[in-house]
Design a protein around this motif. Sequence first.
Motif, mmCIF file in Angstrom:
data_model
loop_
_atom_site.group_PDB
_atom_site.id
_atom_site.type_symbol
_atom_site.label_atom_id
_atom_site.label_comp_id
_atom_site.label_asym_id
_atom_site.label_seq_id
_atom_site.Cartn_x
_atom_site.Cartn_y
_atom_site.Cartn_z
ATOM 1 N N PHE B 34 0.838 -1.199 0.000
ATOM 2 C CA PHE B 34 0.000 0.000 0.000
ATOM 3 C C PHE B 34 0.871 1.247 0.000
ATOM 4 O O PHE B 34 1.909 1.299 0.664
ATOM 5 C CB PHE B 34 -0.903 0.007 1.243
ATOM 6 N N TYR B 36 0.598 5.370 0.820
ATOM 7 C CA TYR B 36 -0.185 6.413 1.461
ATOM 8 C C TYR B 36 0.561 7.740 1.310
ATOM 9 O O TYR B 36 1.787 7.774 1.241
ATOM 10 C CB TYR B 36 -0.373 6.131 2.956
ATOM 11 N N PRO B 44 -2.407 9.716 7.472
ATOM 12 C CA PRO B 44 -2.128 9.235 6.116
ATOM 13 C C PRO B 44 -3.403 9.103 5.292
ATOM 14 O O PRO B 44 -4.461 8.764 5.812
ATOM 15 C CB PRO B 44 -1.482 7.867 6.359
ATOM 16 N N PHE B 46 -4.911 7.159 1.875
ATOM 17 C CA PHE B 46 -4.677 6.022 0.996
ATOM 18 C C PHE B 46 -4.538 6.461 -0.457
ATOM 19 O O PHE B 46 -5.305 7.304 -0.953
ATOM 20 C CB PHE B 46 -5.839 5.035 1.131
ATOM 21 N N LEU B 87 4.284 7.247 2.268
ATOM 22 C CA LEU B 87 4.506 6.066 3.096
ATOM 23 C C LEU B 87 4.159 4.806 2.325
ATOM 24 O O LEU B 87 3.156 4.757 1.613
ATOM 25 C CB LEU B 87 3.631 6.116 4.350
ATOM 26 N N GLN B 91 1.183 -5.771 4.013
ATOM 27 C CA GLN B 91 0.312 -6.611 4.827
ATOM 28 C C GLN B 91 0.603 -8.057 4.460
ATOM 29 O O GLN B 91 0.613 -8.414 3.270
ATOM 30 C CB GLN B 91 -1.150 -6.285 4.561
ATOM 31 N N ASN B 98 -1.537 -10.777 9.683
ATOM 32 C CA ASN B 98 -2.270 -10.461 8.473
ATOM 33 C C ASN B 98 -3.360 -9.433 8.687
ATOM 34 O O ASN B 98 -4.095 -9.110 7.774
ATOM 35 C CB ASN B 98 -2.864 -11.732 7.867
ATOM 36 N N TYR B 99 -3.466 -8.942 9.920
ATOM 37 C CA TYR B 99 -4.486 -7.962 10.218
ATOM 38 C C TYR B 99 -3.905 -6.552 10.278
ATOM 39 O O TYR B 99 -4.627 -5.590 10.443
ATOM 40 C CB TYR B 99 -5.117 -8.271 11.578
ATOM 41 N N LYS B 100 -2.580 -6.400 10.187
ATOM 42 C CA LYS B 100 -1.963 -5.107 10.404
ATOM 43 C C LYS B 100 -1.152 -4.698 9.190
ATOM 44 O O LYS B 100 -0.780 -5.523 8.356
ATOM 45 C CB LYS B 100 -1.042 -5.150 11.615
ATOM 46 N N LEU B 101 -0.860 -3.394 9.105
ATOM 47 C CA LEU B 101 0.074 -2.864 8.131
ATOM 48 C C LEU B 101 1.402 -2.577 8.818
ATOM 49 O O LEU B 101 1.418 -2.056 9.935
ATOM 50 C CB LEU B 101 -0.458 -1.580 7.504
ATOM 51 N N PHE B 103 4.566 -0.289 8.224
ATOM 52 C CA PHE B 103 4.941 0.888 7.448
ATOM 53 C C PHE B 103 6.447 1.087 7.419
ATOM 54 O O PHE B 103 7.165 0.733 8.369
ATOM 55 C CB PHE B 103 4.312 2.145 8.069
ATOM 56 N N GLY B 104 6.915 1.713 6.321
ATOM 57 C CA GLY B 104 8.255 2.247 6.289
ATOM 58 C C GLY B 104 8.277 3.632 6.932
ATOM 59 O O GLY B 104 7.236 4.143 7.363
ATOM 60 N N LYS B 105 9.484 4.233 6.963
ATOM 61 C CA LYS B 105 9.612 5.543 7.596
ATOM 62 C C LYS B 105 9.131 6.671 6.694
ATOM 63 O O LYS B 105 8.894 7.786 7.163
ATOM 64 C CB LYS B 105 11.069 5.803 7.979
#
Lengths: 113, 113
Positions: B34, B36, B44, B46, B87, B91, B98-101, B103-105
Amino acid sequence: DAGVTQSPTHLIKTRGQHVTLRCSPISGHKSVSWYQQVLGQGPQFIFQYYEKEERGRGNFPDRFSARQFPNYSSELNVNALLLGDSALYLCASSSGLYTGELFFGEGSRLTVL
Amino acid sequence: EDQVTQSPEALRLQEGESSSLNCSYTVSGLRGLFWYRQDPGKGPEFLFTLYSAGEEKEKERLKATLTKKESFLHITAPKPEDSATYLCAVQAKSGGSNYKLTFGKGTLLTVNP
């Protein structure tokens, strides 16, 4: 339609205090997730609730807790605040449990002194 | 553990100067990647979901692509209003996350007029 709303938008606490952050999801969304974003970092997953049940928990201490109400709104509670808890706390809602298309609120900016 | 690395950390472009942002990831079975956009002081927003290698998505001046190890966000002829932090998040398909994202910085993009 209203987006995700969070309150309060800003708050200042001192070490050892407790804080409650609130979130109202988009109408019709049954999933609410909480993320912590420290300055200069990406959001980090804290909790997910779906249909009022906890479905996931990130690597955060037990001082962090949350719940979801019958109207799908949610609260994030943090006890015994530490300086390192200073961050932007983001609430996101989604239509399903596993969707990665999240709708974020503008966040609650917590400063711990 | 799922990991996302974004580069560069910051990118400054002149209006009209095209470029690309990189997102490298490791995940135990990709459910989705994903992108963002985050404006200062906001949550964020989408942009895109990519599910499999070779997939591409476009929206106005933005085009996202996906390989088995990385994703690129191409910005064509950017305008000052494209300035934001971008961002990338992944997932997992299964395995308890499998319920969370994750993220990178993020990459802070500044487009000068």
